[in-house]
Design a protein around this motif. Structure first.
Motif, PDB file in Angstrom:
ATOM      1  N   CYS A  59      18.773 -76.752   0.842  1.00 14.41           N
ATOM      2  CA  CYS A  59      19.593 -77.916   1.173  1.00 14.41           C
ATOM      3  C   CYS A  59      21.023 -77.424   1.322  1.00 14.41           C
ATOM      4  O   CYS A  59      21.551 -76.778   0.420  1.00 14.41           O
ATOM      5  N   ALA A  66      26.148 -80.800  -5.853  1.00 10.92           N
ATOM      6  CA  ALA A  66      25.054 -80.057  -6.473  1.00 10.92           C
ATOM      7  C   ALA A  66      23.975 -80.988  -7.023  1.00 10.92           C
ATOM      8  O   ALA A  66      22.783 -80.689  -6.927  1.00 10.92           O
ATOM      9  N   VAL A  67      24.372 -82.105  -7.570  1.00  3.28           N
ATOM     10  CA  VAL A  67      23.406 -83.054  -8.116  1.00  3.28           C
ATOM     11  C   VAL A  67      22.510 -83.594  -6.995  1.00  3.28           C
ATOM     12  O   VAL A  67      21.284 -83.643  -7.134  1.00  3.28           O
ATOM     13  N   ARG A  69      21.922 -82.205  -4.021  1.00  6.28           N
ATOM     14  CA  ARG A  69      21.098 -81.121  -3.471  1.00  6.28           C
ATOM     15  C   ARG A  69      19.913 -80.820  -4.374  1.00  6.28           C
ATOM     16  O   ARG A  69      18.786 -80.648  -3.902  1.00  6.28           O
ATOM     17  N   ASN A  70      20.151 -80.769  -5.681  1.00  5.42           N
ATOM     18  CA  ASN A  70      19.055 -80.503  -6.614  1.00  5.42           C
ATOM     19  C   ASN A  70      18.035 -81.636  -6.619  1.00  5.42           C
ATOM     20  O   ASN A  70      16.829 -81.393  -6.697  1.00  5.42           O
ATOM     21  N   ARG A  71      18.486 -82.869  -6.528  1.00  4.29           N
ATOM     22  CA  ARG A  71      17.566 -84.008  -6.454  1.00  4.29           C
ATOM     23  C   ARG A  71      16.716 -83.910  -5.194  1.00  4.29           C
ATOM     24  O   ARG A  71      15.493 -84.103  -5.240  1.00  4.29           O
ATOM     25  N   LYS A  73      15.949 -81.193  -3.498  1.00  7.06           N
ATOM     26  CA  LYS A  73      15.006 -80.068  -3.628  1.00  7.06           C
ATOM     27  C   LYS A  73      13.860 -80.408  -4.575  1.00  7.06           C
ATOM     28  O   LYS A  73      12.720 -80.007  -4.323  1.00  7.06           O
ATOM     29  N   ARG A  74      14.124 -81.152  -5.645  1.00 10.15           N
ATOM     30  CA  ARG A  74      13.043 -81.575  -6.539  1.00 10.15           C
ATOM     31  C   ARG A  74      12.035 -82.437  -5.793  1.00 10.15           C
ATOM     32  O   ARG A  74      10.822 -82.297  -5.966  1.00 10.15           O
TER      33      ARG A  74
END
Length: 126
Positions: A59, A66-67, A69-71, A73-74
């Motif tokens: 992403c 970052a929050v 992008r990580n969400r 990707k999860r």
């Protein structure tokens, strides 16, 4: 985890491994691709003799901080866990790319259907 060989199973199911090296991502970027509403899919048939299906996730900063992008990707990892063990082809690399303002909020079941559709399109192009 009695009765399961975790090393053979991989984190995404039987025969599905995670891509980690940049050259693998770059090869997939030059290969086949298909866009969907929630993400983009890149697929690359490998010629290394391995039957493993490999998957990677990315992403860009356009997706958000970052929050976010990580969400995103999860959510992409969850979709891959549902679809790739059954629909992924042996010896292929797949990269799922998150889309700005969509991947983190799009319906998971719809994204799974989109991944099945995109895999069919990529496999027909091969």
């Amino acid at each position: 985890m009695a009765g399961r060989d975790v090393a053979a199973q991989g984190s995404f199911g039987v025969g599905v491994d995670k891509m980690r090296k940049r050259p693998d991502f770059l090869r997939a970027a030059r290969a086949l691709r298909q866009g969907t509403t929630g993400f983009h899919l890149q697929g690359n048939p490998r010629d290394d003799g391995s039957d493993a299906v490999r998957v990677g996730f990315t992403c860009s900063k356009k997706v958000g901080n970052a929050v976010a992008r990580n969400r995103a990707k999860r959510r992409l990892r969850e979709v891959a866990r549902k679809v790739l063990p059954e629909r992924g082809r042996a010896g292929w690399d797949y990269v799922l790319i998150g889309r700005a303002e969509v991947t983190a909020t799009h319906d998971i079941e719809q994204m799974a259907r989109d991944l099945e559709w995109a895999l069919g399109r990529v496999h027909r192009q091969a």
